[in-house]
Design an enzyme around this catalytic site. Structure first.
Site, mmCIF file in Angstrom:
data_model
loop_
_atom_site.group_PDB
_atom_site.id
_atom_site.type_symbol
_atom_site.label_atom_id
_atom_site.label_comp_id
_atom_site.label_asym_id
_atom_site.label_seq_id
_atom_site.Cartn_x
_atom_site.Cartn_y
_atom_site.Cartn_z
ATOM 1 N N ARG A 46 -4.494 -1.950 -7.781
ATOM 2 C CA ARG A 46 -3.225 -2.318 -7.543
ATOM 3 C C ARG A 46 -2.780 -2.152 -6.078
ATOM 4 O O ARG A 46 -2.096 -2.827 -5.455
ATOM 5 C CB ARG A 46 -2.407 -1.398 -8.383
ATOM 6 N N ARG A 51 2.946 -11.489 4.212
ATOM 7 C CA ARG A 51 4.211 -11.173 4.654
ATOM 8 C C ARG A 51 3.968 -11.410 6.344
ATOM 9 O O ARG A 51 4.685 -11.919 7.177
ATOM 10 C CB ARG A 51 4.909 -10.017 4.207
ATOM 11 N N HIS A 78 3.359 -14.767 7.524
ATOM 12 C CA HIS A 78 4.738 -15.383 7.578
ATOM 13 C C HIS A 78 5.211 -15.222 8.876
ATOM 14 O O HIS A 78 6.029 -15.829 9.238
ATOM 15 C CB HIS A 78 5.697 -14.757 6.549
ATOM 16 N N SER A 127 -6.076 3.218 0.672
ATOM 17 C CA SER A 127 -6.763 4.041 -0.366
ATOM 18 C C SER A 127 -5.999 5.360 -0.206
ATOM 19 O O SER A 127 -5.995 6.144 0.690
ATOM 20 C CB SER A 127 -8.126 4.207 0.200
ATOM 21 N N GLY A 128 -5.371 5.651 -1.553
ATOM 22 C CA GLY A 128 -4.728 6.824 -1.509
ATOM 23 C C GLY A 128 -5.586 8.194 -1.251
ATOM 24 O O GLY A 128 -5.284 8.855 -0.575
ATOM 25 N N SER A 129 -6.740 7.916 -1.915
ATOM 26 C CA SER A 129 -7.698 9.261 -1.927
ATOM 27 C C SER A 129 -8.512 9.345 -0.566
ATOM 28 O O SER A 129 -8.903 10.463 -0.087
ATOM 29 C CB SER A 129 -8.391 9.408 -3.097
ATOM 30 N N THR A 184 -12.507 5.968 -2.300
ATOM 31 C CA THR A 184 -12.761 4.850 -2.981
ATOM 32 C C THR A 184 -13.923 4.154 -2.094
ATOM 33 O O THR A 184 -13.963 3.880 -1.021
ATOM 34 C CB THR A 184 -11.704 3.926 -2.995
ATOM 35 N N SER A 198 1.299 4.845 -9.208
ATOM 36 C CA SER A 198 2.266 3.672 -8.971
ATOM 37 C C SER A 198 3.271 4.053 -7.731
ATOM 38 O O SER A 198 3.400 2.908 -7.116
ATOM 39 C CB SER A 198 3.351 3.628 -10.120
ATOM 40 N N GLU A 208 1.404 2.829 -4.598
ATOM 41 C CA GLU A 208 1.305 1.290 -4.508
ATOM 42 C C GLU A 208 2.709 0.658 -3.986
ATOM 43 O O GLU A 208 2.786 -0.261 -3.088
ATOM 44 C CB GLU A 208 0.931 0.583 -5.937
ATOM 45 N N ASP A 260 6.573 -4.055 4.306
ATOM 46 C CA ASP A 260 7.698 -4.996 4.343
ATOM 47 C C ASP A 260 8.662 -4.450 5.602
ATOM 48 O O ASP A 260 9.171 -5.084 6.164
ATOM 49 C CB ASP A 260 8.647 -5.058 3.180
#
Length: 186
Positions: A47, A58, A61, A87-89, A92, A150, A153, A161
C-alpha cells in the site's frame, strides 16, 4: 454519533495530528531535493507503493520527471537524480536493495518513514519522519486505532499532495494550466 461518523472522526483526527507533527524543515529540504533533481524515482512495496505512485503522478502533473522503480519506461538513475523511499519501518528488503543500488550511482536518497534509526539510514541523505507509532516511541507519535499501518499510507499520500501544493504556490502555477499534463487517453 453513528459508527460511520465516529470512524471518520477518528481517522481524520489521526491524520491531522500526524501531519501537524511532521517537521516542516524536513519537508522543505525534501522540496529542495525534488526541485534540484533531474529525475525523481520512487520505491516502496504494498500500500505504500500505491501512495508513492499517486505522489509520482501528482508531481508529474506539475512538470517533475517522475518514475516508479520497476515501471517499463524507467530510465537509468544518475548522480543528478533523487530516489524517494517510502518505508515505515525502514527495514523492508526491496527498498533497502534499491536504495543501496541508487547510492552506487551517487543518486541522492530521501527516506520517508517512521524510524530514523532503521537500516535505511545508512543509505539516506534525508529522512522525513511520519510520526506514527513505531519502535522509537517518542512523545509526538500518533497512536492509531486503524488496522495495520493505514495511518502511515494515508499520511504519506497527503504529505505528497502537500508537497505538490507547496510547489504550485512557490512556482505560482495556475491550477487550470495543470490539465495539460493530465492523462488524456482515458
Amino acid at each position: 454519533m453513528s459508527n460511520y461518523n465516529n470512524a471518520t472522526k477518528k481517522i481524520t483526527d489521526e491524520i491531522t495530528a500526524t501531519l501537524t507533527n511532521i517537521k516542516s524543515d524536513d519537508v522543505d529540504q525534501l522540496l529542495t531535493e525534488i526541485n534540484k533533481a533531474d529525475k525523481v524515482f520512487f520505491v516502496g512495496v504494498g500500500r505504500v507503493l500505491l501512495s508513492l505512485k499517486a505522489i509520482a503522478k501528482r508531481l508529474a502533473h506539475i512538470g517533475i520527471k517522475t518514475y516508479v522503480v520497476g515501471q517499463i519506461t524507467e530510465p537509468a538513475i544518475t548522480d543528478k537524480d533523487l530516489l524517494i523511499v517510502g518505508s515505515g519501518s525502514g527495514e523492508t528488503q526491496f527498498p533497502l536493495i534499491i536504495a543501496n543500488k541508487a547510492k552506487q550511482f551517487n543518486a541522492r536518497v530521501a527516506h520517508i518513514g517512521t524510524n530514523p534509526n532503521s537500516s535505511m539510514s545508512q543509505y539516506s541523505d534525508l529522512f522525513i519522519r511520519i510520526p506514527i507509532s513505531s519502535n522509537a516511541a517518542t512523545p509526538e507519535e500518533v497512536q492509531s486505532e486503524q488496522p495495520m499501518k493505514s495511518l502511515f499510507e494515508q499520511s504519506l499520500l497527503l504529505l505528497g499532495d502537500t508537497i505538490a501544493l507547496m510547489m504550485v504556490n512557490e512556482k505560482n502555477i495556475e491550477l487550470q494550466s495543470l490539465w495539460e499534463y493530465h492523462a488524456n487517453l482515458e
